[in-house]
Motif scaffolding. Structure first.
Motif, PDB file in Angstrom:
ATOM      1  N   UNK A  24     -32.161  56.745 -16.752  1.00  0.00           N
ATOM      2  CA  UNK A  24     -30.875  57.419 -16.941  1.00  0.00           C
ATOM      3  C   UNK A  24     -29.906  56.402 -17.537  1.00  0.00           C
ATOM      4  N   UNK A  25     -29.072  56.857 -18.464  1.00  0.00           N
ATOM      5  CA  UNK A  25     -28.075  55.994 -19.095  1.00  0.00           C
ATOM      6  C   UNK A  25     -26.706  56.321 -18.516  1.00  0.00           C
ATOM      7  N   UNK A  26     -25.968  55.276 -18.153  1.00  0.00           N
ATOM      8  CA  UNK A  26     -24.626  55.446 -17.596  1.00  0.00           C
ATOM      9  C   UNK A  26     -23.673  54.504 -18.324  1.00  0.00           C
ATOM     10  N   UNK A  27     -22.388  54.862 -18.404  1.00  0.00           N
ATOM     11  CA  UNK A  27     -21.424  53.956 -19.039  1.00  0.00           C
ATOM     12  C   UNK A  27     -21.316  52.642 -18.266  1.00  0.00           C
ATOM     13  N   UNK A  28     -21.202  51.549 -18.978  1.00  0.00           N
ATOM     14  CA  UNK A  28     -21.157  50.236 -18.347  1.00  0.00           C
ATOM     15  C   UNK A  28     -19.744  49.896 -17.903  1.00  0.00           C
ATOM     16  N   UNK A  29     -19.651  49.352 -16.710  1.00  0.00           N
ATOM     17  CA  UNK A  29     -18.422  48.746 -16.207  1.00  0.00           C
ATOM     18  C   UNK A  29     -18.867  47.688 -15.208  1.00  0.00           C
ATOM     19  N   UNK A  30     -17.966  46.812 -14.850  1.00  0.00           N
ATOM     20  CA  UNK A  30     -18.333  45.748 -13.901  1.00  0.00           C
ATOM     21  C   UNK A  30     -18.741  46.338 -12.555  1.00  0.00           C
ATOM     22  N   UNK A  31     -18.017  47.364 -12.095  1.00  0.00           N
ATOM     23  CA  UNK A  31     -18.333  47.991 -10.810  1.00  0.00           C
ATOM     24  C   UNK A  31     -19.671  48.711 -10.878  1.00  0.00           C
ATOM     25  N   UNK A  32     -19.911  49.473 -11.959  1.00  0.00           N
ATOM     26  CA  UNK A  32     -21.189  50.172 -12.106  1.00  0.00           C
ATOM     27  C   UNK A  32     -22.353  49.191 -12.155  1.00  0.00           C
ATOM     28  N   UNK A  33     -22.180  48.091 -12.862  1.00  0.00           N
ATOM     29  CA  UNK A  33     -23.251  47.097 -12.973  1.00  0.00           C
ATOM     30  C   UNK A  33     -23.564  46.485 -11.608  1.00  0.00           C
ATOM     31  N   UNK A  34     -22.553  46.159 -10.828  1.00  0.00           N
ATOM     32  CA  UNK A  34     -22.776  45.546  -9.519  1.00  0.00           C
ATOM     33  C   UNK A  34     -23.424  46.528  -8.548  1.00  0.00           C
ATOM     34  N   UNK A  35     -22.968  47.785  -8.539  1.00  0.00           N
ATOM     35  CA  UNK A  35     -23.576  48.794  -7.658  1.00  0.00           C
ATOM     36  C   UNK A  35     -25.027  49.040  -8.069  1.00  0.00           C
ATOM     37  N   UNK A  36     -25.303  49.072  -9.378  1.00  0.00           N
ATOM     38  CA  UNK A  36     -26.678  49.248  -9.852  1.00  0.00           C
ATOM     39  C   UNK A  36     -27.557  48.073  -9.417  1.00  0.00           C
ATOM     40  N   UNK A  37     -27.016  46.859  -9.478  1.00  0.00           N
ATOM     41  CA  UNK A  37     -27.778  45.690  -9.019  1.00  0.00           C
ATOM     42  C   UNK A  37     -28.073  45.777  -7.521  1.00  0.00           C
ATOM     43  N   UNK A  38     -27.115  46.255  -6.738  1.00  0.00           N
ATOM     44  CA  UNK A  38     -27.352  46.429  -5.297  1.00  0.00           C
ATOM     45  C   UNK A  38     -28.452  47.458  -5.069  1.00  0.00           C
TER      46      UNK A  38
END
Length: 134
Positions: A24-38
């Protein structure tokens, strides 16, 4: 234009896993990237990759499934956005929620960064409860 990018990301993950999409593709943001890493560290996602597509950056999330090809089930059963733009939800260090008695995870935004509920308990910090994942 999306006002709640984290809520949008969680909805996209939930919908894609419900129909069996591999990525799935989602818009990138710092918060989205960190939650995805978690989510990747906790075993809910296979991989997270940043993709340059024109002027906007996006994240490509590879979803994780268990079982054989025909009978496979998504690891992510549900995602719930708790703190929303219209109503922020905070918790102290002694009030950090346990999701399904420890089966799921809570993701918090704390002074130590965006971390899971278990890490926040260990560090002794509270913060904004972003979402539950189970």
């Amino acid at each position: 234009m999306v006002s709640d990018t984290l809520g949008d990301m969680l909805t996209r993950i939930k919908n894609a896993s419900a129909v069996g999409h591999p990525t799935v593709a989602v818009p990138a943001s710092a918060l989205n990237a960190r939650v995805a890493e978690i989510l990747k560290e906790e075993g809910y996602l296979e991989a997270v990759a940043a993709v340059e597509s024109g002027p906007r950056k996006s994240l490509s999330l590879t979803l994780r499934y268990v079982g054989e090809r025909r009978a496979r089930k998504a690891v992510v059963t549900n995602l719930r956005r708790i703190s929303k733009p219209g109503r922020r939800m905070y918790c102290g260090k002694d009030e950090i929620p346990r999701v399904l008695n420890g089966i799921g995870i809570a993701v918090l935004s704390t002074p130590k960064g965006v971390i899971t509920g278990n890490q926040a308990r260990r560090l002794g910090v509270g913060g904004e409860v972003l979402c539950y994942v189970y």
